[in-house]
Design a protein around this motif. Structure first.
Motif, mmCIF file in Angstrom:
data_model
loop_
_atom_site.group_PDB
_atom_site.id
_atom_site.type_symbol
_atom_site.label_atom_id
_atom_site.label_comp_id
_atom_site.label_asym_id
_atom_site.label_seq_id
_atom_site.Cartn_x
_atom_site.Cartn_y
_atom_site.Cartn_z
ATOM 1 N N VAL A 39 5.160 -14.448 68.364
ATOM 2 C CA VAL A 39 6.069 -14.657 67.077
ATOM 3 C C VAL A 39 7.354 -14.566 67.432
ATOM 4 O O VAL A 39 7.735 -15.797 66.968
ATOM 5 C CB VAL A 39 5.106 -14.311 65.996
ATOM 6 N N ALA A 40 7.894 -13.354 67.551
ATOM 7 C CA ALA A 40 9.734 -13.455 68.159
ATOM 8 C C ALA A 40 9.873 -14.395 69.034
ATOM 9 O O ALA A 40 10.653 -15.133 68.347
ATOM 10 C CB ALA A 40 9.431 -11.963 68.130
ATOM 11 N N TRP A 41 9.126 -14.158 69.643
ATOM 12 C CA TRP A 41 9.405 -15.700 71.680
ATOM 13 C C TRP A 41 9.170 -16.297 71.016
ATOM 14 O O TRP A 41 10.332 -17.095 71.166
ATOM 15 C CB TRP A 41 8.316 -14.964 72.355
ATOM 16 N N SER B 26 13.117 -18.000 60.357
ATOM 17 C CA SER B 26 12.850 -16.986 58.904
ATOM 18 C C SER B 26 11.143 -16.690 58.218
ATOM 19 O O SER B 26 11.157 -15.770 58.462
ATOM 20 C CB SER B 26 13.847 -17.252 57.925
ATOM 21 N N TYR B 27 10.640 -17.767 58.264
ATOM 22 C CA TYR B 27 9.475 -17.799 57.538
ATOM 23 C C TYR B 27 8.064 -17.235 58.957
ATOM 24 O O TYR B 27 7.678 -16.265 58.284
ATOM 25 C CB TYR B 27 8.364 -19.580 57.709
ATOM 26 N N LEU B 28 8.399 -17.294 59.795
ATOM 27 C CA LEU B 28 8.267 -16.819 61.247
ATOM 28 C C LEU B 28 8.464 -15.521 60.874
ATOM 29 O O LEU B 28 6.951 -14.248 61.514
ATOM 30 C CB LEU B 28 7.848 -17.677 62.353
ATOM 31 N N LEU B 29 9.900 -15.117 61.404
ATOM 32 C CA LEU B 29 9.870 -13.878 61.718
ATOM 33 C C LEU B 29 9.914 -13.116 60.261
ATOM 34 O O LEU B 29 9.502 -11.633 60.316
ATOM 35 C CB LEU B 29 11.184 -13.223 61.768
ATOM 36 N N ALA B 30 9.517 -13.568 59.321
ATOM 37 C CA ALA B 30 9.478 -12.904 57.833
ATOM 38 C C ALA B 30 7.812 -11.983 57.628
ATOM 39 O O ALA B 30 7.623 -11.275 57.350
ATOM 40 C CB ALA B 30 9.732 -13.059 56.843
#
Length: 298
Positions: free
Chosen positions: A154-156, A168-172
């Protein structure tokens, strides 16, 4: 006051203290994001975080949050403790706005209200029961490795998304998953340490907890880069108990308390929460864009 009610209220008190500590940690991380605004894609930015006092302040508060949470669920069932998580939004959004020397916008108030109501109802009707065990040795390895791979993926992907909001959505969301999974691994690790220090240190849940928790802190920090507190905090607060519930039901013998009706309510709550987070995101984007680029690191 009966011992049962005394323990229940003690659990609620610890739950509120956990929310306050988590709010303080989130606000510190958001202020740090203002001072280190670049996306966390290289060693230079990570190094800047580690050298800043706000990073270590957030670690202290996150440690307090974890300790209070463990104490809370020791005295009160999850059905009582988990809905208290909505307090993080109640406290965090006005606190962050005050430190930024601005007023909370009307969109933020409405967004926070939608998200809090949706999350409160969701947790009240769909959280797992307070029965269940811990992860087995093999499941601890599976959960630990699987979580690290998922969070890394997900971070990648998030690092390659051009939209600041979607990044921001994905990281949160990933941070919320990390916190939820680490709640399961830390419960297992505590049980392993109950059999002896050596058993606890050699159980895979112990290193898994440390790695996933650090991953979660970095993901949460990255989610605040270029966004205000409301939207990423709302997503993290929503993903955390959902991830914990999935691991608990699938691997720890916990029971899903919602049934089919809870599933229908969960879908409705997810839609309401999505609308609230959208409002928070609009307010966050407008506020960030209003700040001149040369002043964001001050």
């Amino acid at each position: 006051m009966s011992p049962l009610s005394y323990g229940l209220w003690l659990g609620v008190a610890f739950g509120v203290m956990s929310c306050c500590a988590y709010t303080a940690a989130a606000v510190a991380q958001r202020r740090l994001a203002v001072r280190v605004p670049e996306p966390l894609t290289g060693g230079h930015q990570i190094g800047a975080l580690l050298r800043h006092p706000l990073w270590w302040i957030s670690l202290v508060f996150n440690g307090g949050r974890a300790g209070f949470q463990v104490a809370a669920v020791s005295f009160a069932p999850l059905t009582v403790v988990q809905p208290l998580g909505v307090l993080v939004l109640v406290l965090g959004i006005p606190w962050s706005a005050r430190l930024a020397h601005r007023r909370v916008s009307r969109a933020e108030w409405w967004g926070a209200a939608y998200t809090m109501v949706a999350l409160g109802v969701l947790l009240a009707v769909t959280v797992t029961g307070d029965h269940g065990g811990v992860l087995s040795y093999g499941d601890s390895v599976l959960v630990g490795v699987g979580a690290v791979v998922l969070l890394g993926a997900v971070a990648w992907v998030a690092g390659r998304v051009p939209s600041r909001a979607w990044r921001s959505y994905l990281l949160a969301g990933a941070a919320g998953v990390a916190f939820g999974v680490s709640a399961a691994t830390v419960k297992t690790a505590v049980g392993a340490f109950g059999e002896g220090v050596l058993a606890g240190l050699t159980h895979p849940s112990s290193p898994a907890t440390a790695v996933i928790a650090v991953f979660g802190l970095l993901l949460a920090q990255a989610a605040y880069q270029g966004m205000d507190l409301g939207a990423p905090l709302g997503i993290t607060t929503l993903a955390n108990p959902v991830a914990a519930a999935v691991v608990g039901v699938a691997l720890m013998g916990e029971t899903y308390a919602g049934g089919w009706l809870g599933g229908v309510v969960a879908v409705g709550c997810a839609l309401v929460a999505a609308h609230g987070i959208r409002l928070l995101t609009v307010a966050s984007t407008e506020e960030v864009e209003a700040v001149p680029p040369g002043t964001r690191g001050t």
